[in-house]
Each structure stands twice: as structure tokens, then as C-alpha cells.
Design a protein around this motif. Structure first.
Motif, PDB file in Angstrom:
ATOM      1  N   UNK A   1     -30.894 -11.868  37.214  1.00 23.24           N
ATOM      2  CA  UNK A   1     -29.773 -12.122  36.241  1.00 23.24           C
ATOM      3  C   UNK A   1     -29.569 -13.660  36.146  1.00 23.24           C
ATOM      4  N   UNK A   2     -29.566 -14.265  37.233  1.00 27.57           N
ATOM      5  CA  UNK A   2     -29.277 -15.654  37.456  1.00 27.57           C
ATOM      6  C   UNK A   2     -30.420 -16.640  36.903  1.00 27.57           C
ATOM      7  N   UNK A   3     -31.448 -16.021  36.521  1.00 28.59           N
ATOM      8  CA  UNK A   3     -32.395 -16.725  36.003  1.00 28.59           C
ATOM      9  C   UNK A   3     -32.449 -16.666  34.398  1.00 28.59           C
ATOM     10  N   UNK A   4     -31.594 -15.968  33.802  1.00 28.56           N
ATOM     11  CA  UNK A   4     -31.663 -15.611  32.578  1.00 28.56           C
ATOM     12  C   UNK A   4     -30.811 -16.379  31.524  1.00 28.56           C
ATOM     13  N   UNK A   5     -30.078 -17.523  31.994  1.00 24.56           N
ATOM     14  CA  UNK A   5     -28.882 -18.269  31.301  1.00 24.56           C
ATOM     15  C   UNK A   5     -29.247 -19.841  31.072  1.00 24.56           C
ATOM     16  N   UNK A   6     -30.713 -20.075  31.227  1.00 32.53           N
ATOM     17  CA  UNK A   6     -30.955 -21.401  31.162  1.00 32.53           C
ATOM     18  C   UNK A   6     -30.556 -22.264  29.904  1.00 32.53           C
ATOM     19  N   UNK A   7     -31.095 -21.689  28.652  1.00 33.79           N
ATOM     20  CA  UNK A   7     -30.686 -22.379  27.467  1.00 33.79           C
ATOM     21  C   UNK A   7     -29.292 -22.567  27.118  1.00 33.79           C
ATOM     22  N   UNK A   8     -28.493 -21.612  27.511  1.00 34.53           N
ATOM     23  CA  UNK A   8     -26.998 -21.750  27.055  1.00 34.53           C
ATOM     24  C   UNK A   8     -26.456 -22.869  27.734  1.00 34.53           C
ATOM     25  N   UNK A   9     -26.660 -22.964  29.195  1.00 38.89           N
ATOM     26  CA  UNK A   9     -26.392 -24.073  30.145  1.00 38.89           C
ATOM     27  C   UNK A   9     -26.776 -25.449  29.718  1.00 38.89           C
ATOM     28  N   UNK A  10     -27.916 -25.462  29.116  1.00 38.60           N
ATOM     29  CA  UNK A  10     -28.536 -26.680  28.651  1.00 38.60           C
ATOM     30  C   UNK A  10     -27.576 -27.127  27.366  1.00 38.60           C
ATOM     31  N   UNK A  11     -27.380 -25.980  26.501  1.00 40.42           N
ATOM     32  CA  UNK A  11     -26.573 -26.422  25.366  1.00 40.42           C
ATOM     33  C   UNK A  11     -25.068 -26.895  25.979  1.00 40.42           C
ATOM     34  N   UNK A  12     -24.570 -26.444  26.617  1.00 39.54           N
ATOM     35  CA  UNK A  12     -23.246 -26.825  27.514  1.00 39.54           C
ATOM     36  C   UNK A  12     -23.222 -28.036  27.864  1.00 39.54           C
TER      37      UNK A  12
ATOM     38  N   UNK B   1     -21.700 -33.906  27.346  1.00 40.72           N
ATOM     39  CA  UNK B   1     -22.467 -35.266  27.523  1.00 40.72           C
ATOM     40  C   UNK B   1     -21.844 -35.806  26.189  1.00 40.72           C
ATOM     41  N   UNK B   2     -22.182 -35.224  25.141  1.00 45.31           N
ATOM     42  CA  UNK B   2     -21.708 -35.851  23.796  1.00 45.31           C
ATOM     43  C   UNK B   2     -20.314 -36.282  23.499  1.00 45.31           C
ATOM     44  N   UNK B   3     -19.488 -35.008  24.143  1.00 44.18           N
ATOM     45  CA  UNK B   3     -18.051 -35.369  24.056  1.00 44.18           C
ATOM     46  C   UNK B   3     -17.586 -36.540  24.971  1.00 44.18           C
ATOM     47  N   UNK B   4     -18.273 -36.789  26.067  1.00 42.96           N
ATOM     48  CA  UNK B   4     -17.948 -37.930  26.736  1.00 42.96           C
ATOM     49  C   UNK B   4     -18.681 -39.195  26.239  1.00 42.96           C
ATOM     50  N   UNK B   5     -19.280 -39.178  25.413  1.00 42.23           N
ATOM     51  CA  UNK B   5     -19.919 -40.429  24.712  1.00 42.23           C
ATOM     52  C   UNK B   5     -21.004 -40.833  25.394  1.00 42.23           C
ATOM     53  N   UNK B   6     -21.955 -39.941  26.201  1.00 44.86           N
ATOM     54  CA  UNK B   6     -23.103 -40.264  26.809  1.00 44.86           C
ATOM     55  C   UNK B   6     -24.262 -40.258  25.682  1.00 44.86           C
ATOM     56  N   UNK B   7     -25.270 -40.919  26.057  1.00 42.47           N
ATOM     57  CA  UNK B   7     -26.505 -40.589  25.316  1.00 42.47           C
ATOM     58  C   UNK B   7     -27.390 -39.382  25.906  1.00 42.47           C
ATOM     59  N   UNK B   8     -27.224 -38.424  25.679  1.00 31.66           N
ATOM     60  CA  UNK B   8     -28.121 -37.271  26.230  1.00 31.66           C
ATOM     61  C   UNK B   8     -28.540 -36.436  25.150  1.00 31.66           C
ATOM     62  N   UNK B   9     -29.778 -35.804  25.545  1.00 33.36           N
ATOM     63  CA  UNK B   9     -30.579 -35.003  24.380  1.00 33.36           C
ATOM     64  C   UNK B   9     -31.045 -33.875  25.450  1.00 33.36           C
TER      65      UNK B   9
END
Length: 339
Positions: A258-269, A274-282
Motif C-alpha cells: 500500500x505504501x508504494x502506491x501513492x507516489x504521483x500524488x505525493x509528487x504533485x503535492x 514549492x510553487x506556493x513558496x515561490x520556488x522554481x521546482x518542476x
């Protein structure tokens, strides 16, 4: 090391029997030359035969009953995963487990100082003498129940028992929101995992079920990592014997963990924060930092794991002799025999 073929570093897959012999002989030779102080004597003989018994005994001593490769769906055993799912569903219904009583735990590596390959550092700075990418690593063991309302205190394993920052700021590890442990490789070993079960998981689950007025019963589902001993329940304190354990079959972790199944949502968050904090992340950069591609342990890593656990046992014995003879008597009988 799975039930099928074994992929060795830099080599194509070969039949299980031949690859097991190769791995056993390599371990035998390395153990003889690198661990002269071990209680188990390894003398290199030209006529050494890599028998199944010798290899099985080594795995048992090291707490290695199976080492799987994660994150590769193509090599996963879909049939075994389907069978296991049906068995667990039947168990849950038969034993009347509620989502609040079903838990999953998993280890993950965190390179907390690692810089991504894609960076704005200049080419000159990157090639300057003395430039080293920061790759300081620690291991986290995370655990939660199926209902998502209990997140057990994580186990954190670092290579330092008392980092400089702890000494400078007088940090009390007992007050941290993690169970802090250490060894030279920052690995979760069998003894550390058992300590976490008895010091963090067991007490937290018992308290949670009591507060929720639920039956004192729990099911823990986890993969067959080297640190998870098959006889785990034998090492639990008597007050935590209500915990049942089920291991995922080899080569099914990418499909069932179960704990291997949530990677895409975590990356999106993370990207969103990062963008909310004004950081240049992608997304590619975050994907690179978050994604962990577990590989089969190399011979040297297996030996290091063997050495770590051997040293831990010696430390347990030494501390018992220094403190009190009765301290060893409090250990489970299986662990005393193991020591």
C-alpha cells in the motif's frame, strides 16, 4: 534473490540454481577475508560446495529470508499477488478485522542533502576540485492503518547516534517525533525493527484500540525485507502478542504494498507546495529526488548487513554483562538462543 532467476549486477539473468551457487561462493570468500572476528569461522577451501543448506543458514543468521526488487511491475508475480489478496480478504472477513485494525509498514531511504542532477550550478563549479554532491542518507520506517487515522511513530536510522546539531542544541532524542536509532550504514536491521515493534508500534496500536473501544486485535502486513524476521511474533513482548503478521509474497511488492502506491500524488503535492513558496521546482526534479529504485543487495551490502547485525548482537551481550545479569533474562527465549 527471489524464487525465480536472480539478476546479478552487470550480468543477465541465469537459472536460480547456478546463480545461487555463484552468490554463495562469493559470500563465502568475502566472509572469510573480511570478517575475521566473526564467531562463525569461514576458511576458504578450494573444494567448497555452495550447498543450499549453507546458503539457507547464512540467510537465517542474517535475517534474510528473501530480498525482492521493488518498483518493477514487469518482473512482479501477478499470480502470487492475486492469491495473496484473496487469502488476506478471507482472513479479514473470517477474523472480523476492521480497517482501523489493519496496518502496513515500509522502509524508504531519504537522501536529505541530495541535490538533483538538474541544477543551476555552473559547469565550472561542478567540476571544481573538491566539489562533492551531498548524498547524506537516512532510512525511515513508516506505518499507518488502512483507515488512515493512526500514523505510528516512524523509525529513523541514521549513521550517527548523536549528530553535532543534537549536541549543540541539546536535543533529547526521546522527545523527537521519531524513534531515533543508528548504525554505520543507516540501515534498518532485524534488531532495530524488533525494537521499533516493541517500543513504538505495539504501544501505539494498543493505546489507539483502547481509545476507540475496539477489540485488542491487529493485523500487520509488510514485505519480506531483510530486516523483517519470519519469526517476528516470537520477538514481541507478551502484551503485544495480539498482533498478527502477514508477509507479502516475493516479487509482489510493486503490486500489493500500500505504501508504494501513492507516489504521483505525493509528487504533485510537493510541486504545488514549492510553487506556493515561490520556488522554481518542476515534476522531473521532484520525481528524481522522491523516487527510490531498490536493487538487489550486492555481495558487499549483504556482508555489511551481516556484520551490522553481528555487532548489534555483541553489543546486546556486552551491555547485558555490564548492567546486570537479569537484563538478558528479560529477552525472549528465541532471541537468547540467537545470541
Amino acid at each position: 534473490m527471489s524464487d525465480g532467476s536472480i539478476e546479478l549486477a552487470g550480468e543477465e539473468q541465469i537459472p536460480r540454481r547456478d546463480s545461487r551457487d555463484i552468490k554463495a561462493k562469493a559470500l563465502y570468500a568475502e566472509l572469510g577475508s573480511k570478517i575475521p572476528c566473526t564467531s562463525i569461522k569461514y576458511e576458504v577451501h578450494a573444494d567448497f560446495k555452495a550447498s543450499k543448506g549453507w546458503f539457507e543458514n547464512f540467510k537465517r543468521r542474517s535475517g534474510i529470508h528473501s530480498v525482492t526488487r521493488h518498483g518493477e511491475g514487469a518482473s512482479s508475480d501477478a499470480k502470487a499477488a492475486e492469491t495473496f489478496t484473496a487469502e488476506v480478504e478471507k482472513l479479514v472477513v473470517t477474523e472480523c478485522y476492521l480497517p482501523q485494525q489493519v496496518f502496513n509498514c515500509d522502509e524508504t531511504g531519504l537522501f536529505w542533502k541530495k541535490m538533483p542532477k538538474r541544477t543551476y550550478i555552473t559547469a565550472e563549479a561542478n567540476t571544481m576540485p573538491g566539489h562533492k554532491p551531498k548524498k547524506d542518507r537516512l532510512t525511515l520506517l513508516l506505518c499507518a492503518n488502512a483507515s488512515g487515522d493512526l500514523k505510528v511513530k516512524p523509525l529513523l536510522v541514521y549513521h550517527s547516534e548523536n549528530p553535532r546539531a543534537f549536541k549543540k542544541h541539546k536535543v533529547q532524542k526521546s522527545q523527537l517525533n521519531v524513534l531515533w536509532k543508528s548504525n554505520t550504514k543507516a540501515w534498518v536491521t532485524r534488531l532495530l525493527f524488533v525494537e521499533w515493534m516493541n517500543e513504538a508500534f505495539g504501544p501505539a496500536v494498543k493505546k489507539y484500540l483502547s481509545e476507540k473501544k475496539l477489540p485488542l486485535r491487529a493485523l500487520l502486513v509488510m514485505d519480506n525485507a531483510p530486516a523483517h524476521p519470519p519469526s517476528l511474533k516470537d520477538h514481541l513482548l507478551d502484551e503485544f502478542k495480539f498482533i498478527e503478521v502477514r508477509f507479502l509474497p516475493p516479487n509482489t511488492t510493486p503490486l500489493l504494498q500500500p505504501m508504494d502506491q501513492q507516489e504521483p500524488p505525493i509528487i504533485d503535492v510537493i510541486v504545488s507546495l514549492g510553487k506556493t513558496l515561490g520556488l522554481e521546482v518542476n515534476e522531473p526534479i521532484i520525481q528524481e529526488l522522491v523516487e527510490e529504485k531498490d536493487q538487489e543487495l550486492t555481495t558487499n551490502e549483504l556482508i555489511d548487513l551481516h556484520r551490522e547485525q553481528h555487532q548489534e548482537v555483541e553489543e546486546v551481550i556486552s551491555s547485558g554483562e555490564e548492567e546486570d545479569e537479569n537484563s538478558l533474562r528479560s529477552l525472549p527465549s528465541d532471541q537468547i538462543r540467537e545470541i
